[in-house]
Each structure stands twice: as structure tokens, then as C-alpha cells.
Design a protein around this motif. Structure first.
Motif, PDB file in Angstrom:
ATOM      1  N   SER A  46      -8.009  10.292  -9.838  1.00 61.99           N
ATOM      2  CA  SER A  46      -8.820  10.641  -8.668  1.00 61.99           C
ATOM      3  C   SER A  46      -9.539   9.417  -8.113  1.00 61.99           C
ATOM      4  O   SER A  46      -9.607   9.227  -6.888  1.00 61.99           O
ATOM      5  CB  SER A  46      -9.835  11.734  -9.026  1.00 61.99           C
ATOM      6  OG  SER A  46      -9.188  12.957  -9.309  1.00 61.99           O
ATOM      7  N   LEU A  47     -10.079   8.584  -8.996  1.00 64.42           N
ATOM      8  CA  LEU A  47     -10.738   7.358  -8.537  1.00 64.42           C
ATOM      9  C   LEU A  47      -9.730   6.407  -7.903  1.00 64.42           C
ATOM     10  O   LEU A  47     -10.022   5.769  -6.882  1.00 64.42           O
ATOM     11  CB  LEU A  47     -11.451   6.671  -9.696  1.00 64.42           C
ATOM     12  CG  LEU A  47     -12.830   7.223 -10.065  1.00 64.42           C
ATOM     13  CD1 LEU A  47     -13.342   6.571 -11.344  1.00 64.42           C
ATOM     14  CD2 LEU A  47     -13.826   7.008  -8.927  1.00 64.42           C
ATOM     15  N   ALA A  48      -8.534   6.314  -8.488  1.00 61.00           N
ATOM     16  CA  ALA A  48      -7.494   5.467  -7.896  1.00 61.00           C
ATOM     17  C   ALA A  48      -7.093   6.004  -6.523  1.00 61.00           C
ATOM     18  O   ALA A  48      -6.887   5.242  -5.577  1.00 61.00           O
ATOM     19  CB  ALA A  48      -6.274   5.407  -8.815  1.00 61.00           C
ATOM     20  N   GLY A  49      -7.003   7.324  -6.413  1.00 56.79           N
ATOM     21  CA  GLY A  49      -6.698   7.935  -5.121  1.00 56.79           C
ATOM     22  C   GLY A  49      -7.794   7.673  -4.108  1.00 56.79           C
ATOM     23  O   GLY A  49      -7.517   7.427  -2.932  1.00 56.79           O
ATOM     24  N   ALA A  50      -9.038   7.720  -4.571  1.00 54.33           N
ATOM     25  CA  ALA A  50     -10.168   7.443  -3.683  1.00 54.33           C
ATOM     26  C   ALA A  50     -10.109   6.010  -3.169  1.00 54.33           C
ATOM     27  O   ALA A  50     -10.335   5.742  -1.983  1.00 54.33           O
ATOM     28  CB  ALA A  50     -11.480   7.700  -4.406  1.00 54.33           C
ATOM     29  N   LEU A  51      -9.792   5.071  -4.062  1.00 57.30           N
ATOM     30  CA  LEU A  51      -9.672   3.681  -3.649  1.00 57.30           C
ATOM     31  C   LEU A  51      -8.528   3.503  -2.658  1.00 57.30           C
ATOM     32  O   LEU A  51      -8.658   2.785  -1.662  1.00 57.30           O
ATOM     33  CB  LEU A  51      -9.438   2.787  -4.876  1.00 57.30           C
ATOM     34  CG  LEU A  51     -10.630   2.606  -5.819  1.00 57.30           C
ATOM     35  CD1 LEU A  51     -10.185   1.944  -7.114  1.00 57.30           C
ATOM     36  CD2 LEU A  51     -11.724   1.787  -5.153  1.00 57.30           C
ATOM     37  N   TYR A  52      -7.429   4.181  -2.902  1.00 51.97           N
ATOM     38  CA  TYR A  52      -6.258   4.032  -2.039  1.00 51.97           C
ATOM     39  C   TYR A  52      -6.509   4.625  -0.645  1.00 51.97           C
ATOM     40  O   TYR A  52      -6.136   4.039   0.371  1.00 51.97           O
ATOM     41  CB  TYR A  52      -5.032   4.695  -2.663  1.00 51.97           C
ATOM     42  CG  TYR A  52      -3.777   4.486  -1.850  1.00 51.97           C
ATOM     43  CD1 TYR A  52      -3.037   3.308  -1.969  1.00 51.97           C
ATOM     44  CD2 TYR A  52      -3.349   5.440  -0.932  1.00 51.97           C
ATOM     45  CE1 TYR A  52      -1.909   3.095  -1.194  1.00 51.97           C
ATOM     46  CE2 TYR A  52      -2.222   5.238  -0.159  1.00 51.97           C
ATOM     47  CZ  TYR A  52      -1.510   4.056  -0.297  1.00 51.97           C
ATOM     48  OH  TYR A  52      -0.397   3.848   0.485  1.00 51.97           O
ATOM     49  N   LEU A  53      -7.152   5.790  -0.614  1.00 54.19           N
ATOM     50  CA  LEU A  53      -7.369   6.492   0.661  1.00 54.19           C
ATOM     51  C   LEU A  53      -8.724   6.179   1.292  1.00 54.19           C
ATOM     52  O   LEU A  53      -9.060   6.732   2.325  1.00 54.19           O
ATOM     53  CB  LEU A  53      -7.261   8.005   0.453  1.00 54.19           C
ATOM     54  CG  LEU A  53      -5.896   8.554   0.024  1.00 54.19           C
ATOM     55  CD1 LEU A  53      -5.983  10.057  -0.208  1.00 54.19           C
ATOM     56  CD2 LEU A  53      -4.834   8.241   1.074  1.00 54.19           C
ATOM     57  N   SER A  54      -9.494   5.292   0.662  1.00 58.03           N
ATOM     58  CA  SER A  54     -10.859   4.994   1.111  1.00 58.03           C
ATOM     59  C   SER A  54     -11.706   6.259   1.183  1.00 58.03           C
ATOM     60  O   SER A  54     -12.422   6.500   2.158  1.00 58.03           O
ATOM     61  CB  SER A  54     -10.849   4.274   2.471  1.00 58.03           C
ATOM     62  OG  SER A  54     -10.424   2.943   2.331  1.00 58.03           O
ATOM     63  N   ALA A  55     -11.589   7.073   0.136  1.00 59.35           N
ATOM     64  CA  ALA A  55     -12.422   8.269   0.020  1.00 59.35           C
ATOM     65  C   ALA A  55     -13.767   7.865  -0.568  1.00 59.35           C
ATOM     66  O   ALA A  55     -13.827   7.253  -1.632  1.00 59.35           O
ATOM     67  CB  ALA A  55     -11.745   9.310  -0.859  1.00 59.35           C
ATOM     68  N   ASN A  56     -14.841   8.188   0.117  1.00 54.42           N
ATOM     69  CA  ASN A  56     -16.166   7.707  -0.274  1.00 54.42           C
ATOM     70  C   ASN A  56     -16.865   8.563  -1.316  1.00 54.42           C
ATOM     71  O   ASN A  56     -17.917   8.183  -1.823  1.00 54.42           O
ATOM     72  CB  ASN A  56     -17.071   7.586   0.954  1.00 54.42           C
ATOM     73  CG  ASN A  56     -17.086   8.861   1.789  1.00 54.42           C
ATOM     74  OD1 ASN A  56     -16.030   9.388   2.141  1.00 54.42           O
ATOM     75  ND2 ASN A  56     -18.265   9.350   2.124  1.00 54.42           N
TER      76      ASN A  56
END
Length: 224
Positions: free
Chosen positions: A118-128
Motif C-alpha cells: 500500500s505504501l509502495a502504491g501510494a508512492l507510485y500514485l502520489s497518494a497522500n
């Protein structure tokens, strides 16, 4: 005055979903829908739900949640970039275990797959945002300085690839300037935060959220 939505993209973690499913006195998923602007769930989190998977799938099918499945959603080139984020976050959790061991703090006996992905996905999608009650997440974010770009629809502009020379050599000054751009640390919303926002937005009474909090995770404030 009521609070507004939590703007941006949020990844929702397994523990929050299970708490919501386990509480029968209110529709916690309705609170989540009202609190967050764009809700993502990682395929790894969906897989972790096991017997409750069909409930999360319902929200995906209704388009309330967006499923992020790197294998299906990303090209081979994009998957390489995403994998670098996975490696970075995995290293962050490993570093945290080393720090805990040095400080004689207890170490979790879990794989952290859902949290890492989930954190990797957040970094990839710029999810704050990431909504999770795993307190290790905040520590990893802070220790590893996991930041995302701050963007808005008004700021977004398409660019012509012909105008960009990817082979142009970058100087250290260029990289330093890039590091000081519009970025922020990913923000973790815990179960307690979710309860507070529910009250602040007029979605639930204080009495109800206290009950939800205590029933869901009575030892929440006992951090590792």
C-alpha cells in the motif's frame, strides 16, 4: 462548523476494513466514503481479507473504491518503477525492526505485505494518505522520508514528450532542486483519526465512535 473531506488519494489497509466489517451498530464504510475523496485498495490487501474479500469487492464493483493491481494495471516498464518503491518500503520496515531491536522494543511477527504494498502504491500514485491502524507505518514514513508530489487538477498540464530530453545530463543542483519541490510526507490516518473525522464531519456521535473504537481495538494506544 463541519470539517470537509480528506482531499487526495487514500490507500485503505486490511485492519481498518476488518474493524468496519466487525462493527454492526453503524455503517463504517459509509463514513469512509464521506471522509475520503478517492479511495484505493491494493490487491495485496484485498487478498489478505480472505473470507471478507467479497465485501471489499462490492465497493470496488460499485466504483466506490479503486483497485490497484500492479500486475494488471501497469506496463512492464511501469512495473519496474513500482518494484523500486516496494524495495524501498521493504527496506524501511527492515530498518525499523533493526531500530526496535536496538532499542529493545518488541518486533511484530508479521510479513507487512499489505502495508508495504500500500505504501509502495501510494508512492507510485502520489497518494497522500494511508488509512491504517498499524503504528509502524508512521514510523517508517518518518524514518525513510516517504514523500509524494503535491498536485491539483488546476496545476496538472499535459506535456509533449518531444519537448523532454530524457538523455540530458542532470547536475547535482538539478537534483537538489527536484528534492525541494512540492512534496509532502505521506499522512497516516489511524482508527482514532477515522473516529475523530467521523464526529467532526457530523457522520456519527461521540458516543457511537467511542463504542466503535473500544470494540474494534481496545488496546489501540499501546504502541509497539
Amino acid at each position: 462548523m463541519k470539517e470537509g473531506k480528506r482531499l487526495g488519494k487514500v490507500f485503505i489497509d486490511t485492519n481498518i476494513i476488518n474493524y468496519a466489517i466487525g462493527f454492526r451498530d453503524a455503517d463504517i464504510f459509509a463514513w469512509i466514503k464521506e471522509i475520503y475523496e478517492t479511495i484505493y485498495i491494493h490487491q495485496s490487501v484485498l487478498d489478505e481479507l480472505v473470507i471478507n474479500k467479497h465485501i471489499a469487492q462490492k465497493y470496488i464493483d460499485q466504483k466506490d473504491w479503486l483497485l490497484f493491481n500492479p500486475t494488471d494495471n501497469l506496463t512492464p516498464e511501469e512495473l519496474v518503477v513500482y518494484s523500486l518503491y516496494v524495495d524501498r518500503v521493504t527496506t524501511g520496515f527492515a530498518n525499523l525492526d533493526k531500530k526496535k531491536k536496538k532499542e529493545r522494543r518488541p518486533i511484530k511477527n508479521t510479513t507487512n505485505i499489505g502495508e508495504i504494498d500500500s505504501l509502495a502504491g501510494a508512492l507510485y500514485l502520489s497518494a497522500n494518505l494511508i488509512c491504517s491502524n498499524d503504528f509502524d507505518i508512521k514510523e517508517v514514513i518518518d524514518d525513510e522520508r516517504l514523500t509524494v508530489n503535491i498536485t491539483t487538477d488546476d496545476d496538472f498540464q499535459e506535456v509533449d514528450e518531444e519537448d523532454i530530453d530524457l538523455d540530458e545530463e542532470l547536475t547535482e543542483a538539478d537534483l537538489a532542486q527536484a528534492d525541494t519541490g512540492l512534496q509532502q510526507l505521506i499522512v497516516q490516518d489511524t482508527l482514532e483519526d477515522l473516529c475523530c473525522y467521523s464526529v467532526a464531519m457530523g457522520l456519527a456521535t461521540k458516543k457511537l465512535v467511542r463504542t466503535f473504537f473500544k470494540v474494534s481495538h481496545p488496546n489501540d494506544k499501546k504502541r509497539n
